[in-house]
Design a protein around this motif. Structure first.
Motif, PDB file in Angstrom:
ATOM      1  N   TYR A 123     -25.475 -13.341  44.989  1.00 32.86           N
ATOM      2  CA  TYR A 123     -24.811 -12.955  43.749  1.00 32.86           C
ATOM      3  C   TYR A 123     -23.758 -11.877  44.010  1.00 32.86           C
ATOM      4  CZ  TYR A 123     -28.359 -15.269  40.833  1.00 32.86           C
ATOM      5  OH  TYR A 123     -29.178 -16.187  40.228  1.00 32.86           O
ATOM      6  N   ASP A 124     -22.700 -11.905  43.201  1.00 33.12           N
ATOM      7  CA  ASP A 124     -21.760 -10.795  43.121  1.00 33.12           C
ATOM      8  C   ASP A 124     -22.141  -9.940  41.913  1.00 33.12           C
ATOM      9  OD1 ASP A 124     -20.121 -11.451  45.322  1.00 33.12           O
ATOM     10  OD2 ASP A 124     -19.126 -12.990  44.118  1.00 33.12           O
ATOM     11  N   LEU A 125     -21.666  -8.686  41.897  1.00 35.25           N
ATOM     12  CA  LEU A 125     -22.013  -7.750  40.837  1.00 35.25           C
ATOM     13  C   LEU A 125     -20.815  -7.472  39.939  1.00 35.25           C
ATOM     14  CD1 LEU A 125     -24.107  -5.103  42.826  1.00 35.25           C
ATOM     15  CD2 LEU A 125     -24.957  -6.998  41.443  1.00 35.25           C
ATOM     16  N   VAL A 126     -21.114  -7.302  38.653  1.00 35.55           N
ATOM     17  CA  VAL A 126     -20.131  -6.839  37.676  1.00 35.55           C
ATOM     18  C   VAL A 126     -20.688  -5.563  37.062  1.00 35.55           C
ATOM     19  CG1 VAL A 126     -18.817  -7.387  35.603  1.00 35.55           C
ATOM     20  CG2 VAL A 126     -19.462  -9.213  37.171  1.00 35.55           C
ATOM     21  N   LEU A 127     -19.938  -4.475  37.144  1.00 34.49           N
ATOM     22  CA  LEU A 127     -20.417  -3.181  36.664  1.00 34.49           C
ATOM     23  C   LEU A 127     -19.884  -2.918  35.258  1.00 34.49           C
ATOM     24  CD1 LEU A 127     -19.899  -1.053  39.910  1.00 34.49           C
ATOM     25  CD2 LEU A 127     -21.808  -2.556  39.285  1.00 34.49           C
ATOM     26  N   PHE A 128     -20.787  -2.575  34.331  1.00 29.86           N
ATOM     27  CA  PHE A 128     -20.421  -2.280  32.954  1.00 29.86           C
ATOM     28  C   PHE A 128     -20.842  -0.852  32.618  1.00 29.86           C
ATOM     29  CE2 PHE A 128     -21.410  -6.815  33.133  1.00 29.86           C
ATOM     30  CZ  PHE A 128     -20.317  -7.393  32.499  1.00 29.86           C
ATOM     31  N   THR A 129     -20.084  -0.197  31.731  1.00 30.93           N
ATOM     32  CA  THR A 129     -20.474   1.115  31.214  1.00 30.93           C
ATOM     33  C   THR A 129     -20.310   1.109  29.705  1.00 30.93           C
ATOM     34  OG1 THR A 129     -18.275   2.136  31.258  1.00 30.93           O
ATOM     35  CG2 THR A 129     -19.552   2.210  33.293  1.00 30.93           C
ATOM     36  N   GLY A 130     -20.808   2.165  29.084  1.00 30.97           N
ATOM     37  CA  GLY A 130     -20.645   2.297  27.638  1.00 30.97           C
ATOM     38  C   GLY A 130     -19.452   3.149  27.273  1.00 30.97           C
ATOM     39  N   SER A 131     -18.420   3.166  28.105  1.00 29.86           N
ATOM     40  CA  SER A 131     -17.292   4.062  27.873  1.00 29.86           C
ATOM     41  C   SER A 131     -16.596   3.795  26.547  1.00 29.86           C
ATOM     42  CB  SER A 131     -16.282   3.946  29.019  1.00 29.86           C
ATOM     43  OG  SER A 131     -15.844   2.604  29.163  1.00 29.86           O
ATOM     44  N   SER A 132     -16.597   2.538  26.102  1.00 32.29           N
ATOM     45  CA  SER A 132     -15.893   2.221  24.864  1.00 32.29           C
ATOM     46  C   SER A 132     -16.608   2.752  23.635  1.00 32.29           C
ATOM     47  CB  SER A 132     -15.715   0.700  24.728  1.00 32.29           C
ATOM     48  OG  SER A 132     -16.980   0.064  24.637  1.00 32.29           O
ATOM     49  N   THR A 133     -17.887   3.100  23.785  1.00 27.87           N
ATOM     50  CA  THR A 133     -18.628   3.606  22.641  1.00 27.87           C
ATOM     51  C   THR A 133     -19.245   4.968  22.936  1.00 27.87           C
ATOM     52  OG1 THR A 133     -20.538   2.335  23.397  1.00 27.87           O
ATOM     53  CG2 THR A 133     -19.174   1.351  21.677  1.00 27.87           C
ATOM     54  N   GLY A 134     -18.728   5.671  23.931  1.00 27.97           N
ATOM     55  CA  GLY A 134     -19.188   7.025  24.172  1.00 27.97           C
ATOM     56  C   GLY A 134     -20.409   7.141  25.046  1.00 27.97           C
ATOM     57  N   ARG A 146     -20.408  -7.714  26.176  1.00 28.31           N
ATOM     58  CA  ARG A 146     -19.633  -7.993  27.386  1.00 28.31           C
ATOM     59  C   ARG A 146     -20.511  -8.423  28.551  1.00 28.31           C
ATOM     60  NH1 ARG A 146     -16.718  -3.357  25.854  1.00 28.31           N
ATOM     61  NH2 ARG A 146     -17.766  -2.099  27.422  1.00 28.31           N
ATOM     62  N   VAL A 147     -21.780  -7.994  28.543  1.00 28.77           N
ATOM     63  CA  VAL A 147     -22.649  -8.332  29.674  1.00 28.77           C
ATOM     64  C   VAL A 147     -22.911  -9.830  29.741  1.00 28.77           C
ATOM     65  CG1 VAL A 147     -23.751  -6.079  29.525  1.00 28.77           C
ATOM     66  CG2 VAL A 147     -24.852  -8.057  28.460  1.00 28.77           C
ATOM     67  N   ARG A 148     -22.653 -10.565  28.659  1.00 27.04           N
ATOM     68  CA  ARG A 148     -22.868 -12.006  28.656  1.00 27.04           C
ATOM     69  C   ARG A 148     -21.870 -12.740  29.543  1.00 27.04           C
ATOM     70  NH1 ARG A 148     -26.185 -13.423  24.000  1.00 27.04           N
ATOM     71  NH2 ARG A 148     -26.502 -11.601  22.674  1.00 27.04           N
ATOM     72  N   LEU A 149     -20.890 -12.031  30.046  1.00 26.69           N
ATOM     73  CA  LEU A 149     -19.978 -12.628  31.026  1.00 26.69           C
ATOM     74  C   LEU A 149     -20.723 -12.965  32.317  1.00 26.69           C
ATOM     75  CD1 LEU A 149     -16.936 -10.218  30.576  1.00 26.69           C
ATOM     76  CD2 LEU A 149     -17.096 -12.568  29.753  1.00 26.69           C
ATOM     77  N   ALA A 150     -21.811 -12.255  32.573  1.00 26.72           N
ATOM     78  CA  ALA A 150     -22.607 -12.487  33.781  1.00 26.72           C
ATOM     79  C   ALA A 150     -23.755 -13.443  33.459  1.00 26.72           C
ATOM     80  CB  ALA A 150     -23.145 -11.157  34.311  1.00 26.72           C
ATOM     81  N   ASP A 151     -24.449 -13.902  34.509  1.00 26.08           N
ATOM     82  CA  ASP A 151     -25.590 -14.797  34.323  1.00 26.08           C
ATOM     83  C   ASP A 151     -26.811 -14.048  33.797  1.00 26.08           C
ATOM     84  OD1 ASP A 151     -23.996 -16.787  35.371  1.00 26.08           O
ATOM     85  OD2 ASP A 151     -24.773 -16.548  37.401  1.00 26.08           O
ATOM     86  N   GLY A 152     -26.856 -12.760  34.021  1.00 29.54           N
ATOM     87  CA  GLY A 152     -27.950 -11.906  33.577  1.00 29.54           C
ATOM     88  C   GLY A 152     -27.541 -10.474  33.850  1.00 29.54           C
ATOM     89  N   PHE A 173     -31.188 -14.205  26.658  1.00 30.46           N
ATOM     90  CA  PHE A 173     -30.278 -13.833  27.745  1.00 30.46           C
ATOM     91  C   PHE A 173     -31.089 -13.076  28.793  1.00 30.46           C
ATOM     92  CE2 PHE A 173     -27.295 -10.871  29.793  1.00 30.46           C
ATOM     93  CZ  PHE A 173     -26.348 -11.783  30.249  1.00 30.46           C
ATOM     94  N   PRO A 174     -30.993 -13.445  30.077  1.00 31.98           N
ATOM     95  CA  PRO A 174     -31.806 -12.793  31.112  1.00 31.98           C
ATOM     96  C   PRO A 174     -31.469 -11.310  31.262  1.00 31.98           C
ATOM     97  CG  PRO A 174     -30.951 -14.893  31.895  1.00 31.98           C
ATOM     98  CD  PRO A 174     -30.225 -14.590  30.614  1.00 31.98           C
ATOM     99  N   VAL A 175     -32.439 -10.474  31.031  1.00 29.03           N
ATOM    100  CA  VAL A 175     -32.260  -9.022  31.062  1.00 29.03           C
ATOM    101  C   VAL A 175     -33.420  -8.393  31.822  1.00 29.03           C
ATOM    102  CG1 VAL A 175     -32.213  -6.930  29.659  1.00 29.03           C
ATOM    103  CG2 VAL A 175     -30.978  -8.946  28.890  1.00 29.03           C
ATOM    104  N   VAL A 176     -33.114  -7.399  32.647  1.00 28.82           N
ATOM    105  CA  VAL A 176     -34.150  -6.602  33.303  1.00 28.82           C
ATOM    106  C   VAL A 176     -33.776  -5.134  33.159  1.00 28.82           C
ATOM    107  CG1 VAL A 176     -35.273  -5.997  35.483  1.00 28.82           C
ATOM    108  CG2 VAL A 176     -34.785  -8.391  34.962  1.00 28.82           C
TER     109      VAL A 176
END
Length: 369
Positions: A123-134, A146-152, A173-176
């Protein structure tokens, strides 16, 4: 055959939606009606339990199918198409305004384990933050969707927004979550066994002869803090030491509340060992060390100190405190393995990883009065 039967009984037209209902019923509702977990519902309705080697009993399968039929549950075709389209991408969401890439940050070792295991899993990684909402307030729809762009997605943080996670879980949606969580139901998580590790630290202090031990912690109800306190109190009780309310000092402002005079008063009252919890800020440990130094007390000659975790990076040059080490890279790797299982249709489970006891150099026998 079983998968076809499951799909057939959940097909549109089999049962009308309950009268007066407008919203599409969700798997979480089917799970409540059937009295099973949402992960079980997902496996039954898709037939994926056979693919994952976890066959479900005929009785449980019948309960799920009957519940789906009575609710008029219909799989969302758009969601099904998205679930079938794999991008080989894993999301990592941090509830901070910027991603914690500093090697001294407590999250960094988690990310090392995540990256190494993701590469091993292809797998490759996509990094997300909450910067848009503080940052910590990242419960807005945009940030989490936005996390739904990834497989989980993996989630890092003590204060993840429960409502947003609940929506993702309800949509299957697969979440851990990296860190133990009590809710929402159906959320997979990987956490450190803070209860057992904290109990071991208290047992070690009791073995040195300490009869009055005090826990200093932040005023925070995060599961990690709750688990540490539980293990601390269990250790006191098992060692026959006082484990009442006076054994724990909670503070929303440890720096302001934990003064030299307060520490001297505790010592005069018979406290010979202090234990602090580890958090992202290290506030409790910093305040405890500063107050003990300001009180002019020698450690470990006059008082013993222990830390339920590892010291902040900027305080790591001094003597290693008694405590335990959190296997952060192992936790990150285990989280990726569990997420890969969830993406493949496996169940949502919780996994605890053991921590390693650290004898350190800040604890010794209590001083002779």
């Amino acid at each position: 055959m079983v998968a076809k039967e499951a799909a057939g009984r959940a097909r549109p037209g089999r049962a009308p939606a309950p009268a007066g209902r407008r919203a599409r019923p969700r798997q979480a509702e089917v799970a409540r009606l059937a009295g099973v977990s949402q992960a079980t519902v997902s496996l039954v309705l898709s037939g994926r339990d056979l693919a994952t080697g976890r066959p479900i009993s005929a009785e449980t399968r019948a309960k799920v199918l009957d519940a789906a039929h009575s609710l008029g549950y219909v799989p969302d075709p758009a969601a099904s198409r998205l679930a079938a389209a794999r991008n080989n991408l894993l999301g990592v969401f941090s509830f901070t305004a910027t991603f914690p890439t500093d090697v001294r940050h407590s999250y960094y070792p988690f990310l090392v384990g995540v990256e190494q295991e993701a590469a091993a899993q292809g797998y490759d990684l996509v990094l997300f933050t909450g910067s848009s909402t503080g940052g910590a307030g990242a419960d807005g729809a945009g940030a989490l969707n936005r996390v739904r762009l990834a497989d989980g997605c993996l989630f890092l943080g003590r204060h993840a927004p429960a409502d947003a996670l609940r929506r993702l879980v309800a949509d299957d949606f697969p979440v851990v979550h990296v860190g133990r969580r009590d809710e929402p139901e159906g959320l997979a998580w990987v956490g450190a066994d803070y209860v057992s590790a904290s109990r071991e630290v208290v047992t070690a202090l009791a073995g040195l002869g300490h009869r009055r031990v005090l826990l200093v912690r932040e005023d925070d109800d995060a599961p990690a803090s709750t688990d540490r306190e539980r293990g601390f109190l269990d250790g006191l009780a098992a060692s026959g030491l006082p484990a009442g309310p006076d054994a724990v000092f909670r503070s929303g402002d440890p720096r302001g509340d934990l003064t030299a005079d307060r520490v001297r008063a505790w010592v005069a009252d018979g406290v010979t060992a202090f234990v602090a919890e580890e958090t992202d800020t290290g506030a409790a440990w910093r305040a405890l060390r500063a107050a003990v130094d300001a009180a002019g007390l020698d450690c470990p000659g006059q008082v013993s100190l222990a830390l339920l975790g590892s010291p902040p990076a900027d305080l790591a040059d001094g003597p290693a405190p008694m405590g335990f080490d959190i296997p952060r890279p192992a936790l990150g790797a285990e989280a990726v393995r569990l997420l890969a299982t969830r993406i493949a249709g496996g169940p949502a489970e919780g996994t605890l990883v053991a921590c390693a006891f650290r004898a350190g150099a800040t604890a010794g026998p209590p001083a002779v009065p």
